[in-house]
Motif scaffolding. Sequence first.
Motif, PDB file in Angstrom:
ATOM      1  N   ALA A  58       0.818  -1.218   0.000  1.00 40.62           N
ATOM      2  CA  ALA A  58       0.000   0.000   0.000  1.00 40.62           C
ATOM      3  C   ALA A  58       0.849   1.263   0.000  1.00 40.62           C
ATOM      4  CB  ALA A  58      -0.939   0.000   1.203  1.00 40.62           C
ATOM      5  N   PHE A  59       2.123   1.174   0.416  1.00 38.79           N
ATOM      6  CA  PHE A  59       2.984   2.358   0.385  1.00 38.79           C
ATOM      7  C   PHE A  59       3.035   2.935  -1.025  1.00 38.79           C
ATOM      8  CE2 PHE A  59       5.875   0.868   4.136  1.00 38.79           C
ATOM      9  CZ  PHE A  59       4.810   1.009   5.001  1.00 38.79           C
ATOM     10  N   ARG A  60       3.089   2.041  -2.023  1.00 35.06           N
ATOM     11  CA  ARG A  60       3.173   2.500  -3.407  1.00 35.06           C
ATOM     12  C   ARG A  60       1.953   3.332  -3.786  1.00 35.06           C
ATOM     13  NH1 ARG A  60       1.208   0.845  -8.219  1.00 35.06           N
ATOM     14  NH2 ARG A  60       2.499   1.307 -10.072  1.00 35.06           N
ATOM     15  N   GLU A  61       0.804   2.977  -3.254  1.00 33.23           N
ATOM     16  CA  GLU A  61      -0.415   3.720  -3.569  1.00 33.23           C
ATOM     17  C   GLU A  61      -0.340   5.146  -3.032  1.00 33.23           C
ATOM     18  OE1 GLU A  61      -3.676   1.549  -1.960  1.00 33.23           O
ATOM     19  OE2 GLU A  61      -3.046  -0.358  -2.873  1.00 33.23           O
ATOM     20  N   HIS A  62       0.339   5.323  -1.902  1.00 35.00           N
ATOM     21  CA  HIS A  62       0.420   6.647  -1.278  1.00 35.00           C
ATOM     22  C   HIS A  62       1.569   7.486  -1.832  1.00 35.00           C
ATOM     23  CE1 HIS A  62      -2.470   4.933   1.381  1.00 35.00           C
ATOM     24  NE2 HIS A  62      -1.613   4.202   2.060  1.00 35.00           N
ATOM     25  N   PHE A  63       2.728   6.834  -2.074  1.00 39.92           N
ATOM     26  CA  PHE A  63       3.956   7.575  -2.356  1.00 39.92           C
ATOM     27  C   PHE A  63       4.493   7.376  -3.766  1.00 39.92           C
ATOM     28  CE2 PHE A  63       4.095   6.217   2.204  1.00 39.92           C
ATOM     29  CZ  PHE A  63       3.786   7.456   2.746  1.00 39.92           C
ATOM     30  N   GLY A  64       3.869   6.519  -4.561  1.00 39.93           N
ATOM     31  CA  GLY A  64       4.378   6.229  -5.892  1.00 39.93           C
ATOM     32  C   GLY A  64       5.418   5.127  -5.861  1.00 39.93           C
TER      33      GLY A  64
ATOM     34  N   GLU B   9       5.733  -8.580  -6.586  1.00 39.89           N
ATOM     35  CA  GLU B   9       4.619  -7.654  -6.775  1.00 39.89           C
ATOM     36  C   GLU B   9       5.103  -6.264  -7.184  1.00 39.89           C
ATOM     37  OE1 GLU B   9       1.396  -8.288  -6.722  1.00 39.89           O
ATOM     38  OE2 GLU B   9       1.743 -10.420  -6.310  1.00 39.89           O
ATOM     39  N   PHE B  10       6.124  -5.755  -6.528  1.00 42.31           N
ATOM     40  CA  PHE B  10       6.627  -4.429  -6.882  1.00 42.31           C
ATOM     41  C   PHE B  10       7.206  -4.425  -8.298  1.00 42.31           C
ATOM     42  CE2 PHE B  10       6.743  -3.288  -2.261  1.00 42.31           C
ATOM     43  CZ  PHE B  10       6.067  -2.080  -2.363  1.00 42.31           C
ATOM     44  N   ALA B  11       7.894  -5.508  -8.688  1.00 42.08           N
ATOM     45  CA  ALA B  11       8.461  -5.580 -10.037  1.00 42.08           C
ATOM     46  C   ALA B  11       7.365  -5.577 -11.089  1.00 42.08           C
ATOM     47  CB  ALA B  11       9.324  -6.832 -10.169  1.00 42.08           C
ATOM     48  N   ALA B  12       6.279  -6.284 -10.818  1.00 43.75           N
ATOM     49  CA  ALA B  12       5.181  -6.340 -11.775  1.00 43.75           C
ATOM     50  C   ALA B  12       4.491  -4.988 -11.926  1.00 43.75           C
ATOM     51  CB  ALA B  12       4.177  -7.403 -11.347  1.00 43.75           C
ATOM     52  N   LEU B  13       4.481  -4.195 -10.873  1.00 45.63           N
ATOM     53  CA  LEU B  13       3.785  -2.906 -10.886  1.00 45.63           C
ATOM     54  C   LEU B  13       4.648  -1.766 -11.408  1.00 45.63           C
ATOM     55  CD1 LEU B  13       2.069  -3.232  -7.381  1.00 45.63           C
ATOM     56  CD2 LEU B  13       0.889  -3.268  -9.590  1.00 45.63           C
ATOM     57  N   ARG B  14       5.969  -1.942 -11.409  1.00 46.54           N
ATOM     58  CA  ARG B  14       6.871  -0.835 -11.741  1.00 46.54           C
ATOM     59  C   ARG B  14       6.803  -0.493 -13.229  1.00 46.54           C
ATOM     60  NH1 ARG B  14      11.153   1.301  -9.195  1.00 46.54           N
ATOM     61  NH2 ARG B  14      11.065  -0.350  -7.638  1.00 46.54           N
ATOM     62  N   PRO B  15       6.487   0.766 -13.571  1.00 52.24           N
ATOM     63  CA  PRO B  15       6.449   1.160 -14.987  1.00 52.24           C
ATOM     64  C   PRO B  15       7.856   1.234 -15.576  1.00 52.24           C
ATOM     65  CG  PRO B  15       5.226   2.697 -13.574  1.00 52.24           C
ATOM     66  CD  PRO B  15       6.049   1.837 -12.681  1.00 52.24           C
ATOM     67  N   ALA B  16       7.919   1.097 -16.880  1.00 57.05           N
ATOM     68  CA  ALA B  16       9.195   1.286 -17.573  1.00 57.05           C
ATOM     69  C   ALA B  16       9.659   2.725 -17.363  1.00 57.05           C
ATOM     70  CB  ALA B  16       9.028   0.995 -19.057  1.00 57.05           C
ATOM     71  N   GLY B  17      10.960   2.886 -17.192  1.00 57.98           N
ATOM     72  CA  GLY B  17      11.515   4.218 -17.000  1.00 57.98           C
ATOM     73  C   GLY B  17      11.715   4.626 -15.567  1.00 57.98           C
ATOM     74  N   VAL B  18      11.108   3.900 -14.626  1.00 58.81           N
ATOM     75  CA  VAL B  18      11.339   4.173 -13.210  1.00 58.81           C
ATOM     76  C   VAL B  18      12.604   3.433 -12.788  1.00 58.81           C
ATOM     77  CG1 VAL B  18      10.465   3.836 -10.869  1.00 58.81           C
ATOM     78  CG2 VAL B  18       8.916   4.555 -12.692  1.00 58.81           C
TER      79      VAL B  18
END
Length: 369
Positions: free
Chosen positions: A291-297, A334-343
């Motif tokens: 859920a941290f990703r939802e709040h902070f990117g 999970e984080f790898a699957a969610l990470r957009p290209a370029g990040v």
Amino acid sequence: MQFGLFSVGDVTPDPTDGTTPSEHDRIKAMVAIALKAEEIGLDVFATGEHHNPPFVPSSPTTMLGYIAARTERLILSTATTLITTSDPVKIAEDFAMLQHLADGRVDLMLGRGNTGPVYPWFGQDIRQGIPLAIENYALLHRLWREDVVDWQGRFRTPLQGFTSTPRPLDGVPPFVWHGSIRSPEIAEQAAYYGDGFFANNIFWPKEHFVRLIGLYRERFAHYGHGTPEQAYVGLGGQVFMRKNSQDAVREFRPYFDNAPVYGHGPSLEEFTEQTPLTVGSPQEVIDKTLAFREHFGDYQRQLFLMDHAGLPLKTVLEQLDILGEEVVPVLRKEFAALRPAGVPEGPTHAALVARHAAGEAPVPGGVPA
């Protein structure tokens, strides 16, 4: 995404039996925890810097140098390097030396610390905390990037034709995180240089850190280092796990209630609701961390505090086994699957050297043209 541990190195009585580890035992325990971090596949171990009881890590590079000799993959970092009260010349020399000894497995987190009396102990004025942080890092930044430095500032004697030795490994300084829990000036500083910003969000409600990280990302882009999404963000976390949530809460409650920092304040339930502290099952830790990703990117580094409040070493090592076997593998996937290209991924020396050699821009640690 990099996962790791940070330790503040507190010497705290165990509230369940009244025993207190010696300083020797606590120092050895921190080393054992770092070695365990590598064993279970974590990426980072970070130690705090304190110069007062009840803390023991007054010399982070000494401890990290010892750990470097006993590990092969672990990135060795600090949870705070006191940029305000430590001489930037000594920081430059100590961490460059450590960088060579550890074959590049080194970065550091700069901060002002949370102990007011440390300022006069080292001849400084706490009222100058922000100006000290800004000026001292400006000098440190140059010492690692210029072979000969002339310097005139407010807070230390001038330098004339000074060369810091040894020079950074492969001509690439250690990656720098600027740590803060409250100061927009530090977020601005991290953004100006294109460095990382570590928002240690373990105490305050998330809304405060959403604003602070948002400011850092916006200013990172303003200074031409990339898009806001490409900024380097690190976060803190605190967990205590057992197979059943009820068992975790029952076992951890006396440690929470008597902890030096947050004990005798909000209840365990209130604290877990408002902060990243998770006391429960491995799945609850996974869910809350995601859920941290939802709040902070999207972000690059997640550090967990797990050896605080008097927890015995045996219990901490048990916690690390759970973290390494049941939590981090799921989080990585999970984080790898969610990470957009370029990040960007978490910073490593090898990646920074490759970018430096290729002349790619922006390279972390640069300054705006």
